[in-house]
Design an enzyme around this catalytic site. Structure first.
Site, PDB file in Angstrom:
ATOM      1  N   LYS A 191      43.400  47.760  32.161  1.00  0.00           N
ATOM      2  CA  LYS A 191      43.127  47.081  33.428  1.00  0.00           C
ATOM      3  C   LYS A 191      41.881  47.686  34.099  1.00  0.00           C
ATOM      4  O   LYS A 191      41.314  48.661  33.603  1.00  0.00           O
ATOM      5  CB  LYS A 191      44.352  47.180  34.354  1.00  0.00           C
TER       6      LYS A 191
HETATM    7  C1  LIG Z   1      49.949  39.428  33.789  1.00  0.00           C
HETATM    8  C2  LIG Z   1      50.661  40.735  33.613  1.00  0.00           C
HETATM    9  N1  LIG Z   1      51.782  40.944  34.319  1.00  0.00           N
HETATM   10  C3  LIG Z   1      52.465  42.096  34.201  1.00  0.00           C
HETATM   11  C4  LIG Z   1      52.048  43.113  33.377  1.00  0.00           C
HETATM   12  C5  LIG Z   1      52.871  44.348  33.249  1.00  0.00           C
HETATM   13  O1  LIG Z   1      52.169  45.492  33.607  1.00  0.00           O
HETATM   14  P1  LIG Z   1      52.558  46.917  32.949  1.00  0.00           P
HETATM   15  O2  LIG Z   1      52.097  46.903  31.542  1.00  0.00           O
HETATM   16  O3  LIG Z   1      51.798  47.889  33.808  1.00  0.00           O
HETATM   17  O4  LIG Z   1      54.016  47.056  33.096  1.00  0.00           O
HETATM   18  C6  LIG Z   1      50.893  42.941  32.633  1.00  0.00           C
HETATM   19  C7  LIG Z   1      50.439  44.005  31.720  1.00  0.00           C
HETATM   20  O5  LIG Z   1      49.905  43.831  30.692  1.00  0.00           O
HETATM   21  C8  LIG Z   1      50.180  41.723  32.745  1.00  0.00           C
HETATM   22  O6  LIG Z   1      49.084  41.508  32.019  1.00  0.00           O
END
Ligand SMILES: Cc1ncc(COP(=O)(O)O)c(C=O)c1O
Length: 400
Positions: A191
């Site tokens: 990110k």
């Molecule tokens: C659109 C979206 N929502 C939620 C998440 C979840 O985030 P995390 O990987 O930090 O749990 C991601 C992560 O890739 C994502 O791309």
């Protein structure tokens, strides 16, 4: 780091000497977790997004889960989720025992627009109490239209802003919750800024923030004003007992450590630089890819949104280039270039198919069929972009 002659991933973190120093300072200090870096990061993140409150948690998934709980999603409720998203958006609804109405998306942008939202509401088998607006790749659809529909029906608006840190919409930063209840971010290494693993929720609603803060730490409260068991909580003279805490609901351990917060804080200080770097690289892609149009073209930009793209997504006419996507991905990989597909429609996952059956969501199918994410991260150079586009031209030229 230089990627000349090395494998270029589709995304990665950019860690610099001061990030390492910030983490090392925490490791030498008193607090590895529940210390001052957490509040400092939350303060700075709220300031950066223009939200009143920010609550740091240990993943974007945890952020979505707490948001779902805080807005009151529970068994018997339905939530609209665009099917082009990461699994976590839909899973957050299931974690609280609610059900998902998978919505179709615009076939060009992959985003849930007002028409798709209305269509999902019309199909919902039960009362819809929340909508998740997913800022795919870093772009937002016109949030005013989504929020207007939601408000008119008493539906809470949760932004899945995991891709969209730094993006502005109608002049306001994503995360300011201009028209939403809550916005959820991920601090995963691919990110815009990284914490290792991590997430953060923003809101302007004090009660929602307090609920999420409590739930990220087992549902515990330590403020005497919040205590229920007065006999256990207070001495005979009314002084609060110094060891005392209470649990008012079942919460989680979703705390983000000071180690992670120190890294995230250091990275947040670079947000402007990282964002403008991503924007410059995206502009260069736009320019260079013009030669490959209409076979390959960038996902169109949404009016009113100034994105900091997390993903550089293109739409490819695979029939016209006479190459299938797997072969293109392999050919790019052979040239040291990583790509990814964002996303397989979530309603097609076996778990969701077993729950909700086969759904006909043609916009999502059309988007999924053509999409590919090319490398984009702030540590890339212009030469890397040239290398990706040149490889695409060579492979497509050879195939056609
Ligand atoms: C659109 C979206 N929502 C939620 C998440 C979840 O985030 P995390 O990987 O930090 O749990 C991601 C992560 O890739 C994502 O791309």
């Amino acid at each position: 780091v230089t990627y000349e002659g090395a494998f270029l991933p589709y995304g990665r973190q950019q860690i610099e000497a001061d990030d390492i120093a910030a983490v090392a300072a925490v490791l030498r200090g008193e607090w590895l977790t529940t210390g001052p870096k957490v509040a400092e990061f939350e303060r700075e993140f709220a300031a950066a997004t223009g939200a009143r409150h920010a609550v740091a948690v240990n993943s974007g998934t945890a952020a979505l889960h707490l948001a779902a709980r805080a807005v009151g999603l529970s068994p018997g409720c339905w939530a609209v989720v665009p099917t082009i998203t990461f699994l976590a958006t839909a899973n957050a609804v299931r974690f609280v025992g609610a059900d998902v109405v998978f919505a179709d998306v615009d076939p060009e942008t992959g985003l849930l627009g007002p028409a798709q939202f209305e269509a999902a509401l019309a199909r919902a088998p039960g009362p819809v109490t929340a909508v998740f607006s997913v800022h795919l790749g870093g772009q937002c659809v016109g949030m005013d239209a989504i929020a207007a529909i939601a408000r008119s029906r008493g539906i809470a608006v949760i932004e899945d802003a995991c891709h969209a840190l730094g993006t502005t919409e109608c002049g306001a930063p994503v995360g300011s919750c201009r028209v939403s209840d809550v916005a959820c971010f991920s601090l995963h290494p691919v990110k815009t800024i990284a914490a290792g693993e991590g997430g953060i929720v923003t809101t302007n609603d004090e009660a929602l923030a307090a609920t999420m803060r409590r739930q990220r730490n087992h549902g515990m409260v330590r403020e005497p004003a919040d205590f229920h068991n007065r006999d256990l909580a207070f001495a005979a003279d009314g002084t609060p007992n110094p060891w005392y805490y209470e649990m008012v609901e079942a919460g989680f351990n979703y705390r983000l450590s000071d180690i992670n917060c120190a890294l995230a804080l250091s990275q947040l200080g670079k947000l402007e630089r990282f964002a403008s770097r991503r924007q410059a690289l995206a502009r260069l892609y736009d320019e260079l890819l013009a030669e490959l149009a209409p076979l390959v073209r960038p996902v169109p930009r949404v009016p009113g949104c100034r994105p900091v793209l997390h993903l550089y997504q293109v739409l490819i006419d695979f029939d016209a280039i006479r190459l299938d996507r797997a072969d293109l991905i392999r050919a790019l990989s052979d040239r040291g270039i990583g790509t990814q597909v964002h996303y397989i429609p979530v309603h097609r996952q076996p778990y969701y198919k077993a729950l909700y059956g086969d759904l006909y969501l043609p916009g999502a199918d059309a988007f999924y069929r053509r999409t590919l994410s090319l490398p984009l991260f702030s540590g890339m150079t212009e030469a890397d972009v040239v290398r990706v586009v040149t490889a695409l031209k060579t492979i497509i030229g050879a195939a056609t």
